[in-house]
Design a protein around this motif. Structure first.
Motif, mmCIF file in Angstrom:
data_model
loop_
_atom_site.group_PDB
_atom_site.id
_atom_site.type_symbol
_atom_site.label_atom_id
_atom_site.label_comp_id
_atom_site.label_asym_id
_atom_site.label_seq_id
_atom_site.Cartn_x
_atom_site.Cartn_y
_atom_site.Cartn_z
ATOM 1 N N LEU A 42 0.941 -1.143 -0.027
ATOM 2 C CA LEU A 42 -0.147 -0.021 0.161
ATOM 3 C C LEU A 42 0.876 1.328 0.119
ATOM 4 N N SER A 43 0.307 2.354 -0.746
ATOM 5 C CA SER A 43 1.013 3.685 -0.570
ATOM 6 C C SER A 43 0.143 4.523 0.301
ATOM 7 N N ALA A 44 0.919 5.876 0.496
ATOM 8 C CA ALA A 44 0.136 6.849 0.999
ATOM 9 C C ALA A 44 -1.178 7.359 0.057
ATOM 10 N N GLN A 45 -0.702 7.261 -0.881
ATOM 11 C CA GLN A 45 -1.950 7.318 -2.125
ATOM 12 C C GLN A 45 -2.957 6.473 -1.992
ATOM 13 N N ASP A 46 -2.825 5.169 -1.721
ATOM 14 C CA ASP A 46 -3.821 4.358 -1.552
ATOM 15 C C ASP A 46 -4.940 4.756 -0.392
ATOM 16 N N TRP A 47 -4.096 5.177 0.760
ATOM 17 C CA TRP A 47 -4.876 5.720 2.049
ATOM 18 C C TRP A 47 -5.344 6.912 1.552
ATOM 19 N N ILE A 48 -4.912 7.988 1.006
ATOM 20 C CA ILE A 48 -5.637 9.204 0.621
ATOM 21 C C ILE A 48 -6.987 8.918 -0.275
ATOM 22 N N ASP A 49 -6.564 8.108 -1.289
ATOM 23 C CA ASP A 49 -7.728 7.480 -2.115
ATOM 24 C C ASP A 49 -9.075 6.896 -1.303
ATOM 25 N N LEU A 50 -8.699 6.021 -0.334
ATOM 26 C CA LEU A 50 -9.766 5.590 0.455
ATOM 27 C C LEU A 50 -10.520 6.665 1.455
ATOM 28 N N GLY A 51 -9.464 7.373 1.618
ATOM 29 C CA GLY A 51 -9.836 8.445 2.877
ATOM 30 C C GLY A 51 -10.971 9.369 1.772
ATOM 31 N N LEU A 52 -10.705 9.700 0.646
ATOM 32 C CA LEU A 52 -11.664 10.599 -0.116
ATOM 33 C C LEU A 52 -12.891 10.072 -0.344
ATOM 34 N N LYS A 53 -12.820 8.500 -0.557
ATOM 35 C CA LYS A 53 -14.080 7.960 -0.856
ATOM 36 C C LYS A 53 -15.054 7.906 0.508
ATOM 37 N N THR A 54 -14.176 7.491 1.518
ATOM 38 C CA THR A 54 -14.785 7.560 2.923
ATOM 39 C C THR A 54 -15.354 8.715 3.139
ATOM 40 N N LEU A 55 -14.706 9.902 3.057
ATOM 41 C CA LEU A 55 -15.198 11.265 3.284
ATOM 42 C C LEU A 55 -16.487 11.519 2.496
ATOM 43 N N ALA A 56 -16.399 11.125 1.447
ATOM 44 C CA ALA A 56 -17.649 11.530 0.542
ATOM 45 C C ALA A 56 -18.860 10.492 0.931
#
Length: 181
Positions: free
Chosen positions: A5-19
């Motif tokens: 996993l990369s930091a970007q994977d976490w950020i992408d999931l974070g954006l989806k979760t936020l939405a």
């Protein structure tokens, strides 16, 4: 799997979760569970939840503002005669704005998110104003009309009412006509 996993994977999931779940869902444990990894993977990439939140807000700015501006500029450069304001309206009013609502809700409850929203709003207003000046409007008129366009977008973004495509396009055409007249 954590080392994949990369930091970007976490950020992408974070954006989806936020939405989907709002800012209160941005916690390491449930996100790690959703990714099928331990919390250690999260902390490998982010010093703390605050650093993660900052990265999410930076990515939101990139996706919701800088990429749209880049697309308008690219179209301007490759399609002579294209109206950049019309392109901007089509891109912004034609997108799904669930993430916009989620970030603004977050900003109502968190100073860091509020600062990010203020910075994004300033960037957006400045860009719209620059397009209006390029269209030949005087500085003070361009500034006022940029604010009006922004308010129209903001109202649209927070509204749950949708219009059929042809009615929405007619409204955008009228908005554009009013702003550049």
């Amino acid at each position: 799997m954590a080392d994949q996993l990369s930091a970007q994977d976490w950020i992408d999931l974070g954006l989806k979760t936020l939405a989907k779940g709002g800012f209160t869902a941005l916690k390491a444990e449930p996100l790690a569970k959703a990714m099928g990894v331990s919390r250690g993977s999260f902390y490998w990439h982010f010093a703390d939840i605050g650093a993660f939140h900052a990265a999410i807000l930076a990515r939101w700015r990139e996706v919701a503002t800088e990429q749209i501006i880049a697309a308008v500029e690219a179209t301007k450069d490759t399609n002579e005669g294209a109206d950049p304001l019309a392109i901007l309206l089509k891109l912004t009013f034609g997108s799904k704005l669930v993430l916009e609502k989620a970030v603004r809700s977050w900003a109502a409850n968190d100073a860091r998110a509020r600062a990010a929203v203020v910075a994004v709003d300033r960037r957006r207003l400045d860009y719209i104003e620059s397009l209006l000046k390029q269209a030949g409007l005087a500085d003070d008129i361009a500034r006022a009309r940029a604010q009006i366009l922004f308010w129209a977008f903001f109202g649209f973004a927070l509204s749950d009412q949708t219009l059929p495509a042809e009615k929405q396009q007619a409204a955008l055409d009228e908005l554009l006509r009013m702003v550049v007249a």
